[in-house]
Design an enzyme around this catalytic site. Sequence first.
Site, PDB file in Angstrom:
ATOM      1  N   GLY A  46       0.785  -1.232   0.000  1.00 54.69           N
ATOM      2  CA  GLY A  46       0.000   0.000   0.000  1.00 54.69           C
ATOM      3  C   GLY A  46       0.817   1.282   0.000  1.00 54.69           C
ATOM      4  O   GLY A  46       0.342   2.305   0.494  1.00 54.69           O
ATOM      5  N   THR A  47       2.023   1.253  -0.594  1.00 55.49           N
ATOM      6  CA  THR A  47       2.782   2.512  -0.648  1.00 55.49           C
ATOM      7  C   THR A  47       2.102   3.515  -1.579  1.00 55.49           C
ATOM      8  O   THR A  47       2.165   4.725  -1.335  1.00 55.49           O
ATOM      9  CB  THR A  47       4.243   2.295  -1.091  1.00 55.49           C
ATOM     10  OG1 THR A  47       4.256   1.785  -2.419  1.00 55.49           O
ATOM     11  CG2 THR A  47       4.981   1.358  -0.155  1.00 55.49           C
ATOM     12  N   ASN A  48       1.457   3.024  -2.616  1.00 58.54           N
ATOM     13  CA  ASN A  48       0.720   3.953  -3.493  1.00 58.54           C
ATOM     14  C   ASN A  48      -0.499   4.531  -2.771  1.00 58.54           C
ATOM     15  O   ASN A  48      -0.810   5.715  -2.938  1.00 58.54           O
ATOM     16  CB  ASN A  48       0.313   3.266  -4.799  1.00 58.54           C
ATOM     17  CG  ASN A  48       1.457   3.237  -5.785  1.00 58.54           C
ATOM     18  OD1 ASN A  48       1.803   4.252  -6.362  1.00 58.54           O
ATOM     19  ND2 ASN A  48       2.068   2.071  -5.950  1.00 58.54           N
ATOM     20  N   ILE A  72      -7.475  -9.502 -11.877  1.00 55.81           N
ATOM     21  CA  ILE A  72      -7.950  -9.012 -13.180  1.00 55.81           C
ATOM     22  C   ILE A  72      -9.471  -8.915 -13.133  1.00 55.81           C
ATOM     23  O   ILE A  72     -10.154  -9.828 -12.674  1.00 55.81           O
ATOM     24  CB  ILE A  72      -7.465  -9.935 -14.316  1.00 55.81           C
ATOM     25  CG1 ILE A  72      -5.945  -9.776 -14.461  1.00 55.81           C
ATOM     26  CG2 ILE A  72      -8.166  -9.595 -15.627  1.00 55.81           C
ATOM     27  CD1 ILE A  72      -5.322 -10.619 -15.542  1.00 55.81           C
ATOM     28  N   LEU A  73      -9.987  -7.773 -13.577  1.00 58.93           N
ATOM     29  CA  LEU A  73     -11.429  -7.525 -13.487  1.00 58.93           C
ATOM     30  C   LEU A  73     -12.116  -7.893 -14.806  1.00 58.93           C
ATOM     31  O   LEU A  73     -11.541  -7.708 -15.888  1.00 58.93           O
ATOM     32  CB  LEU A  73     -11.665  -6.044 -13.156  1.00 58.93           C
ATOM     33  CG  LEU A  73     -11.081  -5.623 -11.794  1.00 58.93           C
ATOM     34  CD1 LEU A  73     -11.028  -4.106 -11.672  1.00 58.93           C
ATOM     35  CD2 LEU A  73     -11.888  -6.230 -10.654  1.00 58.93           C
ATOM     36  N   HIS A  81       0.650   1.193 -13.200  1.00 60.06           N
ATOM     37  CA  HIS A  81       1.449   0.025 -13.598  1.00 60.06           C
ATOM     38  C   HIS A  81       2.924   0.439 -13.630  1.00 60.06           C
ATOM     39  O   HIS A  81       3.251   1.494 -14.178  1.00 60.06           O
ATOM     40  CB  HIS A  81       0.995  -0.495 -14.970  1.00 60.06           C
ATOM     41  CG  HIS A  81       1.734  -1.725 -15.369  1.00 60.06           C
ATOM     42  ND1 HIS A  81       1.427  -2.975 -14.853  1.00 60.06           N
ATOM     43  CD2 HIS A  81       2.800  -1.906 -16.188  1.00 60.06           C
ATOM     44  CE1 HIS A  81       2.269  -3.865 -15.348  1.00 60.06           C
ATOM     45  NE2 HIS A  81       3.110  -3.241 -16.164  1.00 60.06           N
ATOM     46  N   GLU A  88     -11.347  -3.925 -20.345  1.00 57.78           N
ATOM     47  CA  GLU A  88     -11.342  -5.387 -20.212  1.00 57.78           C
ATOM     48  C   GLU A  88      -9.996  -6.017 -20.593  1.00 57.78           C
ATOM     49  O   GLU A  88      -9.757  -7.187 -20.309  1.00 57.78           O
ATOM     50  CB  GLU A  88     -12.494  -6.002 -21.031  1.00 57.78           C
ATOM     51  CG  GLU A  88     -12.339  -5.964 -22.528  1.00 57.78           C
ATOM     52  CD  GLU A  88     -12.654  -4.597 -23.140  1.00 57.78           C
ATOM     53  OE1 GLU A  88     -12.904  -3.629 -22.392  1.00 57.78           O
ATOM     54  OE2 GLU A  88     -12.630  -4.514 -24.386  1.00 57.78           O
ATOM     55  N   ASP A  92      -4.062  -3.997 -18.583  1.00 60.49           N
ATOM     56  CA  ASP A  92      -3.146  -2.883 -18.884  1.00 60.49           C
ATOM     57  C   ASP A  92      -3.384  -2.277 -20.268  1.00 60.49           C
ATOM     58  O   ASP A  92      -2.491  -1.645 -20.833  1.00 60.49           O
ATOM     59  CB  ASP A  92      -1.672  -3.322 -18.738  1.00 60.49           C
ATOM     60  CG  ASP A  92      -1.361  -3.824 -17.340  1.00 60.49           C
ATOM     61  OD1 ASP A  92      -1.852  -3.229 -16.364  1.00 60.49           O
ATOM     62  OD2 ASP A  92      -0.629  -4.823 -17.219  1.00 60.49           O
ATOM     63  N   GLU A 150       5.614   6.415  -9.694  1.00 63.43           N
ATOM     64  CA  GLU A 150       4.269   6.004  -9.248  1.00 63.43           C
ATOM     65  C   GLU A 150       3.673   6.934  -8.200  1.00 63.43           C
ATOM     66  O   GLU A 150       2.520   7.353  -8.310  1.00 63.43           O
ATOM     67  CB  GLU A 150       4.314   4.580  -8.677  1.00 63.43           C
ATOM     68  CG  GLU A 150       4.663   3.531  -9.693  1.00 63.43           C
ATOM     69  CD  GLU A 150       4.575   2.131  -9.103  1.00 63.43           C
ATOM     70  OE1 GLU A 150       3.538   1.779  -8.546  1.00 63.43           O
ATOM     71  OE2 GLU A 150       5.565   1.384  -9.206  1.00 63.43           O
TER      72      GLU A 150
HETATM   73  C1  GAR Z   1       3.213  -1.127  -7.422  1.00 62.41           C
HETATM   74  O1  GAR Z   1       4.503  -1.098  -7.970  1.00 62.41           O
HETATM   75  C2  GAR Z   1       2.167  -1.140  -8.532  1.00 62.41           C
HETATM   76  O2  GAR Z   1       2.527  -0.351  -9.630  1.00 62.41           O
HETATM   77  C3  GAR Z   1       2.163  -2.590  -8.901  1.00 62.41           C
HETATM   78  O3  GAR Z   1       2.246  -3.262  -7.659  1.00 62.41           O
HETATM   79  C4  GAR Z   1       2.954  -2.459  -6.717  1.00 62.41           C
HETATM   80  C5  GAR Z   1       2.089  -2.297  -5.488  1.00 62.41           C
HETATM   81  O4  GAR Z   1       2.803  -1.648  -4.463  1.00 62.41           O
HETATM   82  N1  GAR Z   1       0.986  -2.917  -9.655  1.00 62.41           N
HETATM   83  C6  GAR Z   1       0.981  -3.743 -10.699  1.00 62.41           C
HETATM   84  O5  GAR Z   1       1.954  -4.346 -11.082  1.00 62.41           O
HETATM   85  C7  GAR Z   1      -0.376  -3.885 -11.369  1.00 62.41           C
HETATM   86  N2  GAR Z   1      -0.224  -4.421 -12.696  1.00 62.41           N
HETATM   87  P1  GAR Z   1       2.081  -0.936  -3.243  1.00 62.41           P
HETATM   88  O6  GAR Z   1       1.119  -1.953  -2.641  1.00 62.41           O
HETATM   89  O7  GAR Z   1       3.211  -0.620  -2.295  1.00 62.41           O
HETATM   90  O8  GAR Z   1       1.368   0.285  -3.752  1.00 62.41           O
END
Ligand code: GAR
Length: 206
Positions: A18-20, A99-100, A116, A154, A157, A187
């Site tokens: 969950g850093t994002n 994937i949704l 991504h 759908e 990415d 990101e």
């Molecule tokens: C992030 O790097 C995000 O871009 C990637 O997973 C990581 C989650 O990190 N997502 C994908 O690869 C989706 N295709 P986080 O939980 O620390 O935010």
Amino acid sequence: MLNGAEKLRTAVLVSGGGTNLQAILDAQKSGMIRNAEVSLVLSNNPAAYALQRAQKAGVPTVVLSRRELGSQQAFEREMIRVLDDCAIDLIVLAGFMTILSEDFTRRYDRRILNVHPSLIPAFCGKGCYGLRVHEQALARGVKITGATVHFVNEIPDGGEILLQQPVSVLPGDTPETLQRRVMEQAEWILLPQAIEMIAASKLNQF
Ligand code: GAR
């Protein structure tokens, strides 16, 4: 839809660290995100550290286990119920490793964002997520990688690209060091920017 709210009610969907999510919460706190508010954090993983980040910020959380719900269809049905109950306008996938379906993405057309960790169309699509993206980038020997924020449709990415930011690959990089640099330099900046951009434009439609 918008329910007359002043801010776009946003759900952040997570599976891991969950850093994002943290970057979004910080941007909301600092005022960089003004037109959206995180109203819900939904995780498909009860052990996701992202849930603790949400709780610390006072944001309601919901955990839905696809395995317990039995099928992707039942999982998505339950997600829709939760999102609708919360009157969510915008869905942000922030490390959400599921994937949704087309039914789900059509229902929320141009209302789901994803981050991504590569410059799409490189190193993306089904099975290419998280650390694997950086492993593949290093294996291919690219000198520039980065991150992309896009609308979700759908095709994994495959939705319309909103923002991209390049990041250098440095000699001696490991997947972990590269992942960290892509997060820090791309990101965590792009995702809050994209949310504010979409929120401001959607609110202006009313
Ligand atoms: C992030 O790097 C995000 O871009 C990637 O997973 C990581 C989650 O990190 N997502 C994908 O690869 C989706 N295709 P986080 O939980 O620390 O935010």
